[in-house]
Design a protein around this motif. Structure first.
Motif, PDB file in Angstrom:
ATOM      1  N   MET A 190     -20.257 -58.462 -22.334  1.00 34.52           N
ATOM      2  CA  MET A 190     -21.011 -58.088 -23.470  1.00 34.52           C
ATOM      3  C   MET A 190     -20.461 -57.858 -24.538  1.00 34.52           C
ATOM      4  O   MET A 190     -19.059 -57.494 -24.891  1.00 34.52           O
ATOM      5  CB  MET A 190     -21.399 -56.406 -22.661  1.00 34.52           C
ATOM      6  N   SER A 191     -20.871 -58.328 -25.760  1.00 33.67           N
ATOM      7  CA  SER A 191     -20.252 -58.562 -26.947  1.00 33.67           C
ATOM      8  C   SER A 191     -20.345 -56.919 -27.606  1.00 33.67           C
ATOM      9  O   SER A 191     -21.757 -56.440 -27.526  1.00 33.67           O
ATOM     10  CB  SER A 191     -20.859 -59.247 -28.099  1.00 33.67           C
ATOM     11  N   VAL A 192     -19.340 -56.557 -28.161  1.00 33.08           N
ATOM     12  CA  VAL A 192     -19.366 -55.358 -29.046  1.00 33.08           C
ATOM     13  C   VAL A 192     -18.790 -55.106 -30.350  1.00 33.08           C
ATOM     14  O   VAL A 192     -18.040 -56.100 -30.408  1.00 33.08           O
ATOM     15  CB  VAL A 192     -18.747 -54.130 -28.134  1.00 33.08           C
ATOM     16  N   TYR A 193     -19.003 -54.377 -31.280  1.00 32.73           N
ATOM     17  CA  TYR A 193     -18.276 -54.198 -32.528  1.00 32.73           C
ATOM     18  C   TYR A 193     -17.207 -53.137 -32.221  1.00 32.73           C
ATOM     19  O   TYR A 193     -17.556 -52.169 -31.719  1.00 32.73           O
ATOM     20  CB  TYR A 193     -19.313 -54.005 -33.650  1.00 32.73           C
ATOM     21  N   LYS A 194     -15.966 -53.451 -32.797  1.00 32.79           N
ATOM     22  CA  LYS A 194     -15.019 -52.352 -32.847  1.00 32.79           C
ATOM     23  C   LYS A 194     -14.896 -52.273 -34.309  1.00 32.79           C
ATOM     24  O   LYS A 194     -14.843 -53.250 -35.201  1.00 32.79           O
ATOM     25  CB  LYS A 194     -13.710 -52.668 -32.371  1.00 32.79           C
ATOM     26  N   ILE A 195     -15.336 -50.880 -34.877  1.00 33.74           N
ATOM     27  CA  ILE A 195     -15.207 -50.681 -36.148  1.00 33.74           C
ATOM     28  C   ILE A 195     -14.201 -49.348 -36.536  1.00 33.74           C
ATOM     29  O   ILE A 195     -14.439 -48.289 -35.748  1.00 33.74           O
ATOM     30  CB  ILE A 195     -16.793 -50.222 -36.548  1.00 33.74           C
ATOM     31  N   ILE A 196     -13.520 -49.517 -37.275  1.00 33.90           N
ATOM     32  CA  ILE A 196     -12.571 -48.339 -37.668  1.00 33.90           C
ATOM     33  C   ILE A 196     -12.991 -47.976 -39.086  1.00 33.90           C
ATOM     34  O   ILE A 196     -13.277 -48.787 -39.788  1.00 33.90           O
ATOM     35  CB  ILE A 196     -11.033 -48.722 -37.872  1.00 33.90           C
ATOM     36  N   GLY A 197     -13.543 -46.761 -39.024  1.00 35.14           N
ATOM     37  CA  GLY A 197     -14.402 -46.205 -40.294  1.00 35.14           C
ATOM     38  C   GLY A 197     -13.517 -45.587 -41.363  1.00 35.14           C
ATOM     39  O   GLY A 197     -12.233 -45.644 -40.999  1.00 35.14           O
ATOM     40  N   GLY A 198     -14.199 -45.446 -42.391  1.00 31.66           N
ATOM     41  CA  GLY A 198     -13.332 -44.782 -43.526  1.00 31.66           C
ATOM     42  C   GLY A 198     -12.948 -45.560 -44.445  1.00 31.66           C
ATOM     43  O   GLY A 198     -12.150 -45.296 -45.508  1.00 31.66           O
ATOM     44  N   LEU A 257     -18.342 -37.631 -40.133  1.00 29.87           N
ATOM     45  CA  LEU A 257     -18.798 -38.119 -39.053  1.00 29.87           C
ATOM     46  C   LEU A 257     -17.590 -38.630 -38.033  1.00 29.87           C
ATOM     47  O   LEU A 257     -16.177 -38.969 -38.893  1.00 29.87           O
ATOM     48  CB  LEU A 257     -19.596 -39.408 -39.318  1.00 29.87           C
ATOM     49  N   ARG A 258     -17.511 -38.676 -36.938  1.00 27.57           N
ATOM     50  CA  ARG A 258     -16.603 -39.516 -36.272  1.00 27.57           C
ATOM     51  C   ARG A 258     -16.944 -40.356 -35.345  1.00 27.57           C
ATOM     52  O   ARG A 258     -17.946 -40.712 -34.839  1.00 27.57           O
ATOM     53  CB  ARG A 258     -15.953 -38.201 -35.390  1.00 27.57           C
ATOM     54  N   GLY A 259     -15.978 -41.400 -35.236  1.00 19.94           N
ATOM     55  CA  GLY A 259     -16.051 -42.607 -34.148  1.00 19.94           C
ATOM     56  C   GLY A 259     -16.670 -42.260 -32.868  1.00 19.94           C
ATOM     57  O   GLY A 259     -16.143 -41.332 -32.470  1.00 19.94           O
ATOM     58  N   ALA A 260     -17.536 -43.115 -32.213  1.00 15.05           N
ATOM     59  CA  ALA A 260     -18.006 -42.575 -30.887  1.00 15.05           C
ATOM     60  C   ALA A 260     -18.588 -44.205 -30.377  1.00 15.05           C
ATOM     61  O   ALA A 260     -18.408 -45.161 -30.964  1.00 15.05           O
ATOM     62  CB  ALA A 260     -18.957 -42.044 -31.009  1.00 15.05           C
ATOM     63  N   GLU A 261     -18.651 -44.349 -28.916  1.00 14.05           N
ATOM     64  CA  GLU A 261     -19.125 -45.486 -28.296  1.00 14.05           C
ATOM     65  C   GLU A 261     -20.754 -45.042 -28.257  1.00 14.05           C
ATOM     66  O   GLU A 261     -21.085 -44.072 -27.962  1.00 14.05           O
ATOM     67  CB  GLU A 261     -18.792 -45.381 -26.879  1.00 14.05           C
ATOM     68  N   VAL A 262     -21.377 -46.248 -29.073  1.00 11.74           N
ATOM     69  CA  VAL A 262     -22.841 -46.085 -29.408  1.00 11.74           C
ATOM     70  C   VAL A 262     -23.412 -47.332 -28.921  1.00 11.74           C
ATOM     71  O   VAL A 262     -22.722 -48.453 -28.713  1.00 11.74           O
ATOM     72  CB  VAL A 262     -23.090 -45.584 -30.678  1.00 11.74           C
ATOM     73  N   GLU A 263     -24.657 -47.433 -28.746  1.00 13.46           N
ATOM     74  CA  GLU A 263     -25.397 -48.665 -28.270  1.00 13.46           C
ATOM     75  C   GLU A 263     -26.737 -49.003 -29.050  1.00 13.46           C
ATOM     76  O   GLU A 263     -27.464 -48.128 -29.114  1.00 13.46           O
ATOM     77  CB  GLU A 263     -25.688 -48.664 -26.700  1.00 13.46           C
ATOM     78  N   THR A 302     -17.400 -47.989 -31.105  1.00 11.41           N
ATOM     79  CA  THR A 302     -17.885 -49.216 -30.698  1.00 11.41           C
ATOM     80  C   THR A 302     -19.265 -49.168 -30.426  1.00 11.41           C
ATOM     81  O   THR A 302     -19.912 -48.435 -29.945  1.00 11.41           O
ATOM     82  CB  THR A 302     -17.222 -49.043 -28.948  1.00 11.41           C
ATOM     83  N   VAL A 303     -19.789 -50.243 -30.965  1.00 12.63           N
ATOM     84  CA  VAL A 303     -21.123 -50.579 -31.166  1.00 12.63           C
ATOM     85  C   VAL A 303     -21.726 -51.546 -29.836  1.00 12.63           C
ATOM     86  O   VAL A 303     -21.194 -52.755 -30.167  1.00 12.63           O
ATOM     87  CB  VAL A 303     -21.651 -50.938 -32.321  1.00 12.63           C
ATOM     88  N   ARG A 304     -22.402 -51.088 -29.002  1.00 16.83           N
ATOM     89  CA  ARG A 304     -22.898 -52.251 -28.167  1.00 16.83           C
ATOM     90  C   ARG A 304     -24.125 -52.953 -28.394  1.00 16.83           C
ATOM     91  O   ARG A 304     -24.704 -52.068 -29.538  1.00 16.83           O
ATOM     92  CB  ARG A 304     -22.980 -51.537 -26.633  1.00 16.83           C
ATOM     93  N   GLY A 305     -24.987 -53.598 -27.781  1.00 16.53           N
ATOM     94  CA  GLY A 305     -26.323 -54.084 -27.949  1.00 16.53           C
ATOM     95  C   GLY A 305     -26.278 -55.117 -29.146  1.00 16.53           C
ATOM     96  O   GLY A 305     -27.398 -54.772 -30.107  1.00 16.53           O
ATOM     97  N   LEU A 306     -25.388 -55.895 -29.367  1.00 16.47           N
ATOM     98  CA  LEU A 306     -25.304 -56.580 -30.454  1.00 16.47           C
ATOM     99  C   LEU A 306     -26.528 -57.765 -30.437  1.00 16.47           C
ATOM    100  O   LEU A 306     -26.779 -58.145 -31.540  1.00 16.47           O
ATOM    101  CB  LEU A 306     -24.018 -57.234 -30.463  1.00 16.47           C
ATOM    102  N   ARG A 307     -26.980 -57.921 -29.437  1.00 17.55           N
ATOM    103  CA  ARG A 307     -27.734 -58.996 -29.250  1.00 17.55           C
ATOM    104  C   ARG A 307     -29.141 -58.587 -30.141  1.00 17.55           C
ATOM    105  O   ARG A 307     -29.715 -59.213 -30.833  1.00 17.55           O
ATOM    106  CB  ARG A 307     -28.670 -58.914 -27.985  1.00 17.55           C
ATOM    107  N   ARG A 329     -14.628 -55.651 -36.136  1.00 16.98           N
ATOM    108  CA  ARG A 329     -14.399 -57.073 -35.407  1.00 16.98           C
ATOM    109  C   ARG A 329     -15.294 -57.135 -34.155  1.00 16.98           C
ATOM    110  O   ARG A 329     -15.780 -56.110 -33.546  1.00 16.98           O
ATOM    111  CB  ARG A 329     -12.850 -57.307 -34.940  1.00 16.98           C
ATOM    112  N   ARG A 330     -15.803 -58.497 -33.901  1.00 19.71           N
ATOM    113  CA  ARG A 330     -16.590 -58.634 -32.588  1.00 19.71           C
ATOM    114  C   ARG A 330     -15.596 -58.968 -31.497  1.00 19.71           C
ATOM    115  O   ARG A 330     -14.663 -59.770 -31.531  1.00 19.71           O
ATOM    116  CB  ARG A 330     -17.746 -59.760 -32.672  1.00 19.71           C
ATOM    117  N   GLN A 331     -15.803 -58.270 -30.325  1.00 18.97           N
ATOM    118  CA  GLN A 331     -15.332 -58.719 -29.258  1.00 18.97           C
ATOM    119  C   GLN A 331     -16.230 -59.279 -28.333  1.00 18.97           C
ATOM    120  O   GLN A 331     -17.371 -58.587 -27.947  1.00 18.97           O
ATOM    121  CB  GLN A 331     -14.916 -57.296 -28.356  1.00 18.97           C
ATOM    122  N   ASP A 332     -15.875 -60.464 -27.961  1.00 22.83           N
ATOM    123  CA  ASP A 332     -16.958 -61.317 -27.366  1.00 22.83           C
ATOM    124  C   ASP A 332     -17.082 -61.229 -25.989  1.00 22.83           C
ATOM    125  O   ASP A 332     -16.092 -60.868 -25.330  1.00 22.83           O
ATOM    126  CB  ASP A 332     -16.927 -62.780 -27.983  1.00 22.83           C
TER     127      ASP A 332
END
Ligand code: UD1
Length: 427
Positions: A1-9, A360-366, A388-393, A414-417
């Motif tokens: 499953m592809s996800v985005y890893k995002i470091i905010g701020g 806001l604080r970083g979280a695992e979301v879809e 981590t953002v899932r559901g990139l489709r 970045r996208r983790q493929d």
């Protein structure tokens, strides 16, 4: 499953060329089957929804090839008036092939896209418009069969605003016998873009952009060359991301007049916004304040597709912001995930009330749908820490190289493929 890893701020700084509009590209590509020649679409965005549309075009007998940002569709050969179920399921907006293939072939058989992420998506208005033009419509085993021989021009009164039904009616009427008048037509810029292409192809269409569209049917359409308008929702997404995360961004290849309600909201939030020919510059220096109620409406009102990303920008705005969604039933599916990031949001039916928070604080979301996914990305860019953002489709359906564009603005994304299952999309 592809996800985005995002470091905010990180503040967003730099320029973004706005992609061609997804919601123009899809009906335009479907419309190309009306012309017995080669159509060229410049500024065509590279999206999974465009690829799904190309698959349908190839299935019905078109030759389709890309060259740079242009897509060529050769519909000069015989066209098959049938779309298999699995291709229809890929994408809600494939319903536009109903009017397009009926217009070209005098008949069409396909399955209708069902309900989807945004709630029930009926097609009664589409069918009503086609019936007005003389189509006989029968349904069996989930397949719909439309037959007309040659369609006949008629008065079509649409009782509610529907972008897709207006497009289907225009395509069906373009080669019908006689004159059609569509009242209650949607006024979205994508309708005017469709009219522009049809005219280049030899159709006699006028009035798009107003509530009344007139079409005098012609026997044949020729191939045409057309440049797709900029994507106002992608533009609204980048503006929302910059408002949420802070910074200064310049959008180019954009039509600011098509973004008026979004630009107004950005100003009310406290951003400085300037617009020139083909350009919008947004800068956020200080804290945000609530922009007042946001009510989604058909164009030229506030676009429902911009509601989720703009909501992300309002999460940190001081005060209370009320969103009222009047177009779709289930368009707050991003809310639970925004709450996971620390947002304070109460929903009740079509209303969402946001109380601005300090951080806001970083979280695992879809992502549950395309624009909801955009809201999660914008919020993650503004959040402290990693998300981590899932559901990139879903995001891949509507945003061309989202992570590259945001990365060029200084975002840490970045996208983790990996594999990601597809499912019906929301158009
Ligand atoms: C298009 C856009 C979508 C956008 C929407 C509203 C494309 C590919 N998609 O979708 O991104 O969110 O416009 O701006 O252009 N309705 C009916 N009966 C019908 C048709 C629609 O009741 O036969 C209702 C829908 O359920 C919805 C409303 O009308 O509540 C508007 O839908 P519509 O304008 O048709 O949206 P789409 O064309 O599907």
């Amino acid at each position: 499953m592809s996800v985005y890893k995002i470091i905010g701020g990180r503040r967003l700084e730099g320029s973004v060329r706005v992609q061609g509009a997804k919601n123009s590209a899809l009906p335009l590509l479907a419309a190309s089957v009306l012309s017995e020649g080669i159509s060229v679409f410049r500024n065509c965005p590279r999206l999974s929804d465009v690829r799904a549309t190309v698959e349908i075009l190839r299935h019905v007998g078109c030759r389709v090839y890309a060259e740079g940002d242009a897509l060529y569709v050769d519909a000069s050969g015989p066209i098959l008036p049938e779309v298999p179920d699995e291709l229809m399921r890929e994408m809600r907006s494939s319903v536009i092939f109903l009017g397009a293939l009926l217009s070209r072939c005098g008949e069409v058989t396909l399955s209708l896209p069902g309900g989807c992420e945004l709630g029930p998506r009926p097609v009664d208005l589409h069918l009503r418009a086609l019936r007005c033009l003389g189509a006989e419509i029968t349904e069996a085993a989930g397949r719909i069969c439309c037959r007309a021989g040659r369609l006949t021009g008629a008065r079509i009164q649409l009782p509610a605003v529907s972008v897709g039904a207006t497009e289907n009616a225009m395509l069906a009427a373009a080669r019908a016998e006689g004159t059609t008048v569509i009242s209650g037509a949607a006024r979205e810029p994508e309708i005017a873009d469709l009219q522009a292409y049809l005219r280049e192809a030899g159709a006699l269409v006028s009035g798009a952009g107003s509530g009344v569209i007139r079409i005098r049917g012609v026997d044949k359409l020729r191939g045409a060359e057309h440049r797709i308008i900029p994507d106002r929702i992608a533009a609204a997404t980048y503006l929302s991301a910059a408002a949420a995360a802070g910074g200064r961004i310049r959008l180019y290849d954009v039509l600011p007049e098509q973004l008026a309600p979004v630009l107004q909201t950005m100003r009310q939030l406290g951003c400085s916004v300037s617009a020139g020919e083909g350009i919008v510059v947004l800068e956020r220096k200080g804290p945000l304040t609530s922009p007042g109620p946001i009510i989604t409406r058909p164009y030229p009102g506030f676009p429902t597709d911009a509601q989720p990303p703009v909501m992300a920008a309002c999460l940190l705005a001081e005060g209370t912001t009320v969103f009222i969604e009047t177009i779709f039933e289930s368009r707050f599916r991003h809310v639970p995930d925004l709450r996971r990031m620390g947002a304070e949001i109460q929903t009740d039916g079509k209303t969402a009330v946001i109380r601005g928070v300090k951080a806001l604080r970083g979280a695992e979301v879809e992502a549950a749908d395309l624009r909801g996914g955009a809201a999660l990305v914008a919020a993650a860019l503004a959040a402290e820490g990693e998300s981590t953002v899932r559901g990139l489709r879903h995001l891949d359906r509507g945003y061309e190289e989202l992570e590259t564009t945001l990365g060029s603005l200084g975002a840490e994304i970045r996208r983790q493929d990996g594999g990601d299952e597809g499912e019906q999309s929301d158009g």
